[in-house]
Scaffold this motif. Structure first.
Motif, short mmCIF file in Angstrom:
data_model
loop_
_atom_site.label_atom_id
_atom_site.label_comp_id
_atom_site.label_asym_id
_atom_site.label_seq_id
_atom_site.Cartn_x
_atom_site.Cartn_y
_atom_site.Cartn_z
N LEU A 1 7.90 10.00 -1.89
CA LEU A 1 6.67 10.54 -2.48
C LEU A 1 5.65 10.96 -1.43
O LEU A 1 4.66 11.60 -1.75
N GLY A 2 5.88 10.58 -0.19
CA GLY A 2 4.91 10.90 0.86
C GLY A 2 4.08 9.69 1.22
O GLY A 2 4.17 8.63 0.59
N LEU A 3 3.26 9.86 2.27
CA LEU A 3 2.44 8.74 2.75
C LEU A 3 1.31 8.45 1.78
O LEU A 3 0.37 9.25 1.66
N GLY A 4 1.43 7.33 1.11
CA GLY A 4 0.41 6.95 0.11
C GLY A 4 0.11 5.47 0.20
O GLY A 4 0.36 4.83 1.23
N ASP A 5 -0.41 4.94 -0.89
CA ASP A 5 -0.87 3.55 -0.90
C ASP A 5 0.22 2.56 -0.49
O ASP A 5 -0.05 1.57 0.19
N PHE A 6 1.45 2.83 -0.93
CA PHE A 6 2.52 1.86 -0.69
C PHE A 6 2.73 1.64 0.81
O PHE A 6 2.68 0.50 1.29
N ALA A 7 2.97 2.72 1.54
CA ALA A 7 3.25 2.58 2.98
C ALA A 7 2.00 2.12 3.72
O ALA A 7 2.10 1.37 4.71
N MET A 8 0.82 2.53 3.25
CA MET A 8 -0.41 2.09 3.91
C MET A 8 -0.61 0.57 3.75
O MET A 8 -1.02 -0.11 4.69
N GLU A 9 -0.26 0.07 2.59
CA GLU A 9 -0.36 -1.37 2.38
C GLU A 9 0.63 -2.12 3.28
O GLU A 9 0.32 -3.19 3.81
N LYS A 10 1.81 -1.55 3.46
CA LYS A 10 2.78 -2.19 4.37
C LYS A 10 2.23 -2.21 5.79
O LYS A 10 2.41 -3.19 6.53
N ALA A 11 1.54 -1.14 6.18
CA ALA A 11 0.93 -1.10 7.52
C ALA A 11 -0.12 -2.20 7.64
O ALA A 11 -0.20 -2.91 8.65
#
Lengths: 238, 238
Positions: free
Chosen positions: B38-48
């Motif tokens: 889906l692209g860089l969104g909340d999910f990957a940012m939360e993992k960061a």
């Protein structure tokens, strides 16, 4: 830590287990340890001590009777093949160990697990297939094939298989068949961890390829698999 | 914790990453996070953010450019297929993220890792195959197939694959082919963990089967896979 021998009987044999436990205020979870093909010796006893140091009551089971030790690979094959050819005998002995552990006053019988190595890994899986009241079952480089595949709904234990990707006793097609068995039996919780570049017997420092060319200690996989087991027991026996 | 956007360029695109880090006395290991389809969104940012809370400098990479988000499965397929059809473009973008992370003053460039989810899992593996200077590469429910299999001696990263046993995007024969690829390329350190009863997308609470029938959150496998990653990064980035 206290350790002591503990005798129990099954299948016409006197089985001489090895118990390790620490002082504790109340009842704690119990963990069985099933030995490799050489019989109950230093290796499985040390695992029991390590489990006790983690806070469990650990019983290293004796599957061969009177703590018999195999002297060579030929003897291992004969004893192991004998028990594997008669699963009901193997299971009678394994269930007797479980009942012994469950009956100890220090043990919370509602929180039991079993781990096993090589031959013992396959014993753990047979115990789980038979519907034993285990929260967790962990096989380290065990044979995954069976004469009596799990039937649907029978397995109560959460299963963790830790296997060497290059283990000739659990080759890729056997791992695939095991996963298919788990699917077919609708086992509620199972995992398989495959360690690359890792042969049979990878947890045993004594496995140097001399007795069995394809059994070789692998320090990294030993450490990782023990940590995986710790996390899994922590989760399932909490 | 500090978070901020960070722009970098590659493959004719402006890539807008998301950086998360904590105050630290000296340089710390850096971890890339590659987003799902889906692209860089909340999910990957939360993992960061979660990685930063573990003590790492974490950069969630943008693989699509200008932080583009796919609106639906059709768009995911188009963008992802485009990048996967041209591995050199995908790799240029991934390597630019790695260089950006490595260049940060807070980062110890000798201790870098990458993790990724779904599409991002396959990006991590492509990065490892390309010989990137990573200590560790972790794929969560990533596609394991590739157009450019690892060649012998090329992979420097230790690899951990965390996959759902019922993931139709990484079915058993694909897992087997991946393991064969690792063997053929003599990759020094690789592991595959297969979680039973687990579909695609198992780490993402938003995966409820509505967008993609076969992508489904699995709380237990999510928790276990994150713990496995933590232990692995702790080991490889120590």
């Amino acid at each position: 830590m206290q350790t002591k021998d503990i005798d129990y009987a099954a299948d016409g044999a006197i089985l001489r287990g090895f118990l390790a436990l620490n002082e504790s205020a109340g009842r704690v979870p119990g963990v069985l340890v099933f030995h490799e093909g050489l019989g109950l010796g230093d290796f499985a006893m040390e695992k029991a001590r390590q489990l006790a140091s983690l806070g469990y009551v650990a019983l290293a089971a004796d599957m061969f009777g009177e703590r018999r030790q195999a002297k060579n690979l030929q003897e291992v094959s004969t004893i192991v093949a004998g028990l594997r050819a008669e699963p009901e005998r193997l299971l009678a002995r394994a269930h007797a160990a479980l009942a012994t552990l469950a009956g100890l006053q220090q043990v919370d019988a509602s929180r039991l697990a079993a781990i096993g190595f090589c031959f013992g890994g396959s014993v753990v899986l047979e115990l789980a297939r038979s519907g034993a009241d285990l929260k967790a079952a962990v096989s380290f480089h065990g044979v995954l094939a069976t004469k009596q595949p799990a039937s649907e709904g029978q397995v109560k234990a959460s299963i963790l298989v830790l296997t060497g990707a290059e283990d000739p006793l659990a080759p890729p097609d056997q791992v695939a068949a095991f996963e298919d068995e788990m699917r077919a039996a609708k086992v509620a919780d199972w995992q398989v961890v495959s360690y690359g570049n890792t042969l049979h017997g990878f947890t045993n420092p004594a496995a140097d390829g001399s007795m069995m060319r394809t059994a070789l200690y692998h320090e990294q996989s030993d450490r990782r698999s023990w940590a995986a087991m710790q996390a899994f027991l922590g989760e399932m026996l909490a």
